[in-house]
Design a protein around this motif. Structure first.
Motif, PDB file in Angstrom:
ATOM      1  N   ASP A  32      -3.896   9.247   6.542  1.00  0.00           N
ATOM      2  CA  ASP A  32      -4.337   8.402   5.432  1.00  0.00           C
ATOM      3  C   ASP A  32      -5.052   7.188   6.010  1.00  0.00           C
ATOM      4  O   ASP A  32      -5.321   7.126   7.222  1.00  0.00           O
ATOM      5  N   GLU A  33      -5.355   6.202   5.200  1.00  0.00           N
ATOM      6  CA  GLU A  33      -5.972   4.976   5.692  1.00  0.00           C
ATOM      7  C   GLU A  33      -5.496   3.793   4.873  1.00  0.00           C
ATOM      8  O   GLU A  33      -5.076   3.930   3.718  1.00  0.00           O
ATOM      9  N   TYR A  36       0.852  -1.177   0.000  1.00  0.00           N
ATOM     10  CA  TYR A  36       0.000   0.000   0.000  1.00  0.00           C
ATOM     11  C   TYR A  36       0.901   1.245   0.000  1.00  0.00           C
ATOM     12  O   TYR A  36       1.932   1.270   0.682  1.00  0.00           O
ATOM     13  N   PRO A  77      -6.837   0.289   3.476  1.00  0.00           N
ATOM     14  CA  PRO A  77      -8.029  -0.534   3.224  1.00  0.00           C
ATOM     15  C   PRO A  77      -7.663  -2.028   3.227  1.00  0.00           C
ATOM     16  O   PRO A  77      -6.734  -2.450   2.546  1.00  0.00           O
ATOM     17  N   LEU A  78      -8.409  -2.820   4.015  1.00  0.00           N
ATOM     18  CA  LEU A  78      -8.169  -4.266   4.087  1.00  0.00           C
ATOM     19  C   LEU A  78      -9.404  -5.018   3.630  1.00  0.00           C
ATOM     20  O   LEU A  78     -10.538  -4.539   3.768  1.00  0.00           O
ATOM     21  N   GLN A  79      -9.175  -6.223   3.148  1.00  0.00           N
ATOM     22  CA  GLN A  79     -10.264  -7.107   2.732  1.00  0.00           C
ATOM     23  C   GLN A  79     -10.079  -8.480   3.390  1.00  0.00           C
ATOM     24  O   GLN A  79      -9.001  -9.062   3.330  1.00  0.00           O
ATOM     25  N   ASP A  99     -14.847  -5.361   3.559  1.00  0.00           N
ATOM     26  CA  ASP A  99     -13.874  -4.277   3.429  1.00  0.00           C
ATOM     27  C   ASP A  99     -13.819  -3.503   4.737  1.00  0.00           C
ATOM     28  O   ASP A  99     -14.862  -3.147   5.297  1.00  0.00           O
ATOM     29  N   GLN A 100     -12.611  -3.243   5.184  1.00  0.00           N
ATOM     30  CA  GLN A 100     -12.442  -2.484   6.416  1.00  0.00           C
ATOM     31  C   GLN A 100     -11.238  -1.571   6.268  1.00  0.00           C
ATOM     32  O   GLN A 100     -10.133  -2.028   5.950  1.00  0.00           O
ATOM     33  N   ALA A 101     -11.452  -0.266   6.473  1.00  0.00           N
ATOM     34  CA  ALA A 101     -10.370   0.710   6.345  1.00  0.00           C
ATOM     35  C   ALA A 101      -9.886   1.109   7.739  1.00  0.00           C
ATOM     36  O   ALA A 101     -10.694   1.353   8.638  1.00  0.00           O
TER      37      ALA A 101
END
Length: 682
Positions: free
Chosen positions: A555-556, A548, A558-560, A599-601
């Motif tokens: 910022d962030e 990433y 993003p994970l899946q 999805d989780q940010a």
């Protein structure tokens, strides 16, 4: 004082006992020595039926199975004088201490005896109580008592092939002796019917034992009994796919008003051993579930205050039962410390002292000899007759002793592991129904009797032997692992299907604590539950290991996460890196539906530029069970605060240098211009 109602049997009941059959047999007054039985001869004599209790001038009739004996095989019958006491009675069972022979029916071939349809021989003896002149062939029984009857099968040459010893109970005149109350306590249960894989089924042997018990109870509905029923057995019978098992469950809970149902944990356990091993919470659950199952099955709460003790009991176990509400115990004599081995059987409750404690409670002591009678050997009807005769002897022995309101009673119960025999149970319950000296009662009615007292008026007391509780026979580390795994799974369930599965898995663990299981079987319950949980949790797929790029300080990432399982699961995701700050925390909990990707940010604050790794861990929400671990790469193009300071400093220095250099050059230029101007004027 007792609340029992005195119940005396009248001579009219003897119509069910006496068979009026005349026989003429020569009376022989002398005592004939018993010839030793040939040890090589097969056992062929079996008692099929008999008239065991008579009054006045009745008839004794015995039907004996003679096997394949030929018609020339002979029968010899001796009636001996009444036994003096229980010790003499026990000796008479082995042919010892028989006393004088009141009459001998000389050896005669089987061809001279009446035979039943299946070939059994009928032995008939005409009795005379001395109130009328004696006639030839009669046997005089002048007083109430228990009289041994020896029946021998012999070869024509006089060699004994087999021998059985039964008894005639000569009843007293009606109203002269109060009946003995007899409380029968039976254990009904089987090893766990629920198997480790969640299926239900019973072995043929377990099913047969249940059938024998239920058949006997159904054929004698008038006999009140006390039952210790294993709740797991009822539940598994009800849930079994076999209609035979479900029918057994129905039969078991019928006629609940005629039976006293005792409280019992879900399966048979050693409660004190579990407590010593720190398994109090498991024990609490077993007791709560067991009581709930019994209440639902029988339509009322089982009797909590009365406890049927196992054969082997520790003081710690008794203290535990008292803590849990028990105030009355039925205990085997073998579990007690009895200072006087010749002490008489207490005809009522005694005070049971708990070692290393001030606690005491009322107890019915199951006499060791009466319990031994349940070991029927090869002649179950004879074994039942022996037990009934001994109970009648106890009633007769107590007949002259003054007891408040005439009440007296004993409890009988088979030893643990007893294999019920239909002929024995049928004969025992029949005898309790019709014998005028015996009155069957529920155990709670026996506890209504006054506590038994010694000759000096003090209460009869007994004390337990000093045994230690047994720890659960299993690897408890495996149990701890299983318990933690199930707790973690319960915290992850996010829908009704998941909660249902967690409850089912919890239920599947309960049978594993049965003392009837060996360690390998017990641990297999635990292993299969862990395997099923692990199979479901294996569907959680961690974020892919990718890179990433962060381009700003705030910022962030993003994970899946993917769930390839069949249940909606709640998980906790945690990020760990010393190069990032997490304004909303390093972990977040999310729900992943089955077959979907979530999805989780994660908001982050960048602390440095460059490339670095971030650890990603997925756990159960309770934090006890890690599910997956992975690592992602992060590349930051954002300058850190130190970098900004250094850059700003460098730019500042550069600006200062440029200004200084600019001024120096300007001054130099001005100086050069002045010099040129001066030179030009000159």
């Amino acid at each position: 004082m007792s609340v029992l109602t005195a119940r005396r049997r009248r001579v009219g009941l003897l119509g069910a006992l006496a068979v009026v059959v005349a026989a003429t047999v020569p009376a022989v007054a002398q005592d004939e020595a018993l010839v030793p039985t040939d040890p090589s001869a097969p056992e062929v004599l079996r008692l099929v039926d008999q008239t065991s209790a008579v009054i006045g001038n009745g008839v004794y009739r015995a039907i004996v199975d003679v096997g394949t004996a030929t018609d020339d095989t002979e029968l010899l019958v001796n009636v001996h004088d009444a036994v003096a006491d229980r010790e003499s009675f026990r000796a008479s069972l082995d042919g010892d201490d028989l006393g004088a022979a009141l009459s001998t029916i000389p050896a005669a071939p089987l061809s001279e005896y009446g035979r039943t349809a299946n070939g059994s021989a009928e032995v008939i003896i005409d009795l005379n109580d001395g109130t009328i002149p004696i006639e030839p062939g009669q046997v005089r029984l002048r007083r109430p008592g228990v009289y041994p009857v020896v029946i021998e099968l012999r070869t024509p040459g006089g060699r004994i092939i087999d021998r059985l010893i039964s008894h005639i109970v000569r009843l007293p005149d009606p109203g002269t002796v109060d009946s003995l109350s007899v409380g029968v306590a039976l254990r009904i249960g089987a090893p766990p019917g629920q198997r480790p894989d969640g299926t239900v089924g019973f072995s043929a042997a377990s099913r047969d034992r249940l059938v024998v018990l239920l058949d006997a109870l159904e054929r004698h509905p008038g006999v009140p009994v006390t039952l210790e029923v294993v709740p797991e057995t009822i539940e598994s019978l009800t849930e079994s796919p076999d209609p035979t098992d479900r029918d057994l469950a129905r039969r078991l809970v019928e006629r609940p008003d005629q039976r006293l149902i005792l409280d019992h944990p879900y399966v048979r356990v050693d409660g004190a051993g579990m407590q010593a091993a720190g398994l109090d919470d498991v024990l609490d659950e077993l007791e709560a579930v067991g009581r709930s199952v019994l209440t639902d099955a029988f339509g009322r709460v089982p009797r909590i205050r009365t406890w049927l003790s196992p054969d082997r009991i520790s003081a710690a176990e008794l203290r535990l039962q008292i803590e849990r509400g028990v105030r009355e115990a039925i205990v085997p004599e073998r579990a007690l410390l009895i200072a006087d081995p010749n002490a008489d059987l207490a005809l009522g409750p005694v005070e049971l002292l708990v070692p290393s404690s001030e606690a005491r409670l009322d107890a019915l002591v199951v006499d060791a000899d009466l319990a031994a009678a349940f070991d029927v050997g090869t002649d179950p009807v004879l074994a039942a007759e022996h037990l009934l005769a001994e109970l009648s002897l106890i009633a007769l022995e107590a007949g002259d002793e003054p007891v408040a309101e005439g009440f007296r009673g004993v409890a009988i119960a088979p030893p643990e592991g007893w294999n019920p025999n239909p002929a024995f149970l049928g004969r025992l319950l029949t005898g309790l129904e019709v014998d005028p000296l015996l009155t069957p009662v529920r155990i709670d009615q026996l506890f209504d009797l006054d506590v038994a007292v010694e000759s000096d008026g003090r209460p009869v007391t007994r004390q337990l032997l000093g045994r230690q509780p047994r720890s659960p026979d299993a690897d408890l580390e495996l149990w701890t692992l299983t318990d933690e795994r199930l707790t973690a799974f319960e915290s992850m369930t996010a829908d009704a299907a998941g909660r249902t599965l967690a409850a089912e898995l919890d239920d599947r663990l309960l049978p594993s604590w049965s003392v009837e299981l060996v360690p390998e079987d017990r641990e297999s319950y635990w292993a299969l539950v862990r395997d099923e949980i692990d199979a479901e949790l294996a569907g959680i797929v961690p974020p892919p290991e990718r890179s990433y790029t962060l381009t700003s300080r705030e910022d962030e990432i993003p994970l899946q996460l993917r769930n390839d399982g069949t249940l909606s699961l709640r998980v906790t995701v945690r990020l760990d890196s010393d190069k990032l700050e997490f304004p909303e925390g390093p972990e977040q909990t999310l729900v992943i539906p089955p077959g979907e990707v979530a999805d989780q940010a994660f908001p982050v604050r960048v602390l440095t530029s460059g490339s670095f790794s971030v650890d990603v861990r997925v756990d159960a929400p309770d934090g006890t069970t890690p599910l997956t671990e992975s690592r992602i790469r992060v590349r930051s193009t954002v300058l850190s605060s130190v970098g900004l300071i250094l850059t700003a400093g460098a730019l500042g220095l550069l600006a200062v240098w440029w200004i200084v250099d600019h001024r120096r050059r300007r001054r130099n230029d001005e100086a050069d211009a002045e010099a040129a101007e001066v030179g030009a004027r000159e």
